[in-house]
Design a protein around this motif. Sequence first.
Motif, short mmCIF file in Angstrom:
data_model
loop_
_atom_site.label_atom_id
_atom_site.label_comp_id
_atom_site.label_asym_id
_atom_site.label_seq_id
_atom_site.Cartn_x
_atom_site.Cartn_y
_atom_site.Cartn_z
N CYS A 69 0.83 -1.20 0.00
CA CYS A 69 0.00 0.00 0.00
C CYS A 69 0.87 1.25 0.00
O CYS A 69 1.77 1.38 0.83
CB CYS A 69 -0.92 -0.01 1.22
SG CYS A 69 -2.11 1.35 1.25
N PHE B 33 -5.58 2.23 -1.58
CA PHE B 33 -5.74 1.44 -2.79
C PHE B 33 -4.61 0.40 -2.85
O PHE B 33 -3.72 0.47 -3.68
CB PHE B 33 -5.69 2.37 -4.01
CG PHE B 33 -6.26 1.80 -5.27
CD1 PHE B 33 -7.63 1.60 -5.39
CD2 PHE B 33 -5.45 1.49 -6.34
CE1 PHE B 33 -8.17 1.09 -6.57
CE2 PHE B 33 -5.98 0.98 -7.53
CZ PHE B 33 -7.35 0.79 -7.64
N PRO B 34 -4.63 -0.57 -1.90
CA PRO B 34 -3.52 -1.53 -1.85
C PRO B 34 -3.50 -2.48 -3.03
O PRO B 34 -4.54 -2.85 -3.58
CB PRO B 34 -3.78 -2.29 -0.55
CG PRO B 34 -5.25 -2.17 -0.32
CD PRO B 34 -5.63 -0.83 -0.86
N ARG B 35 -2.27 -2.87 -3.38
CA ARG B 35 -2.08 -3.85 -4.46
C ARG B 35 -2.01 -5.24 -3.84
O ARG B 35 -1.32 -5.46 -2.83
CB ARG B 35 -0.79 -3.55 -5.20
CG ARG B 35 -0.51 -4.54 -6.33
CD ARG B 35 0.67 -4.11 -7.16
NE ARG B 35 0.95 -5.11 -8.18
CZ ARG B 35 1.81 -4.93 -9.16
NH1 ARG B 35 2.49 -3.80 -9.25
NH2 ARG B 35 2.02 -5.87 -10.05
N ASP C 53 -9.59 -9.63 -8.47
CA ASP C 53 -9.80 -8.76 -7.31
C ASP C 53 -11.28 -8.64 -6.95
O ASP C 53 -11.64 -8.42 -5.80
CB ASP C 53 -9.13 -7.38 -7.47
CG ASP C 53 -9.34 -6.74 -8.81
OD1 ASP C 53 -10.31 -7.08 -9.51
OD2 ASP C 53 -8.53 -5.86 -9.16
N GLY D 151 -10.30 -3.20 -7.60
CA GLY D 151 -9.53 -2.29 -8.45
C GLY D 151 -9.88 -2.41 -9.91
O GLY D 151 -9.72 -1.45 -10.67
N GLN E 109 -6.76 -0.74 -14.21
CA GLN E 109 -5.45 -0.95 -13.59
C GLN E 109 -4.54 -1.63 -14.60
O GLN E 109 -5.01 -2.15 -15.62
CB GLN E 109 -5.59 -1.78 -12.31
CG GLN E 109 -6.29 -3.11 -12.50
CD GLN E 109 -6.69 -3.78 -11.18
OE1 GLN E 109 -6.26 -3.40 -10.12
NE2 GLN E 109 -7.52 -4.80 -11.27
N THR F 36 -2.34 -6.87 -12.69
CA THR F 36 -2.26 -6.41 -11.31
C THR F 36 -3.65 -6.44 -10.68
O THR F 36 -4.65 -6.41 -11.39
CB THR F 36 -1.68 -4.98 -11.19
OG1 THR F 36 -2.60 -4.05 -11.79
CG2 THR F 36 -0.33 -4.88 -11.88
N HIS F 37 -3.68 -6.49 -9.37
CA HIS F 37 -4.95 -6.59 -8.64
C HIS F 37 -4.91 -5.66 -7.43
O HIS F 37 -3.90 -5.60 -6.72
CB HIS F 37 -5.20 -8.03 -8.20
CG HIS F 37 -4.96 -9.03 -9.29
ND1 HIS F 37 -5.77 -9.12 -10.39
CD2 HIS F 37 -3.99 -9.95 -9.46
CE1 HIS F 37 -5.30 -10.06 -11.19
NE2 HIS F 37 -4.21 -10.59 -10.65
N HIS F 38 -6.01 -4.95 -7.22
CA HIS F 38 -6.09 -3.99 -6.13
C HIS F 38 -7.49 -4.01 -5.53
O HIS F 38 -8.40 -4.63 -6.07
CB HIS F 38 -5.84 -2.56 -6.63
CG HIS F 38 -4.54 -2.34 -7.30
ND1 HIS F 38 -4.27 -2.75 -8.59
CD2 HIS F 38 -3.40 -1.74 -6.85
CE1 HIS F 38 -3.04 -2.42 -8.92
NE2 HIS F 38 -2.48 -1.81 -7.88
N ARG G 72 -10.06 -0.87 -3.29
CA ARG G 72 -10.11 0.44 -2.65
C ARG G 72 -10.94 0.34 -1.38
O ARG G 72 -12.00 -0.28 -1.37
CB ARG G 72 -10.75 1.49 -3.58
CG ARG G 72 -10.65 2.91 -3.01
CD ARG G 72 -11.42 3.90 -3.84
NE ARG G 72 -12.83 3.81 -3.52
CZ ARG G 72 -13.76 4.66 -3.98
NH1 ARG G 72 -13.41 5.63 -4.79
NH2 ARG G 72 -15.02 4.53 -3.66
#
Length: 202
Positions: A111, A121-123, A142, A160, A165, A169-171, A173
């Motif tokens: 984060c 908005f952590p990954r 995600d 996310g 994005q 990748t994956h996030h 919020r």
Amino acid sequence: MEMSGPYKNMELASFMSASKGYMGECGLRGGYVEFINLDPEVKKNFLKFISARLCSSVLGQATMDCVVNPPQEGEPSYDLFIKEKMAVLQSLKERALLVEKTFNNMKGMKCNVVAGAMYAFPRLTLPEKAIKKAKSLGQAPDFFYAMQLLESTGICVVPGSGFGQIPGTHHFRTTILPQTEKLKVMLKKLEEFHDKFLEEYK
């Protein structure tokens, strides 16, 4: 307003929203935008665009008047205003640090510093098994994680993938707005869920 020096010809847009400002007047819809050095054609199209939309309610407009004209030094309510403002900002800073630190201490999560926003908005680094499971259900990984979190804990985050994005990748919020004690409870539940999720899909 005109800028000088190297910024003289730079285009600048500044936005403010009552519902997203530091006082967090959620539901009171009002805001403003300030443009500096905006291309005349862009400004013309912007004005055309906003003229076709509804304006804020009277309550929203009155709120914005308070936001842009806070109590001034020497006025009766100034000291109380400053005290409350600084307490809100300090509390938001503490919650932002708490969220960032908690996420960065969790395996498979990274984060950034939460600054100037009320969201983190952590990954997520998700196990391949979880990614395959999500795809078998026709879901973004995600989104799958967020739904499992909601169903297991009642904690609601926004995937996310709903924001756009970098592919692969994956996030998610989440907000930092709950009161500190409630936020600590939420983060503990999220951490417990996350550990179980990684264990299940390792």
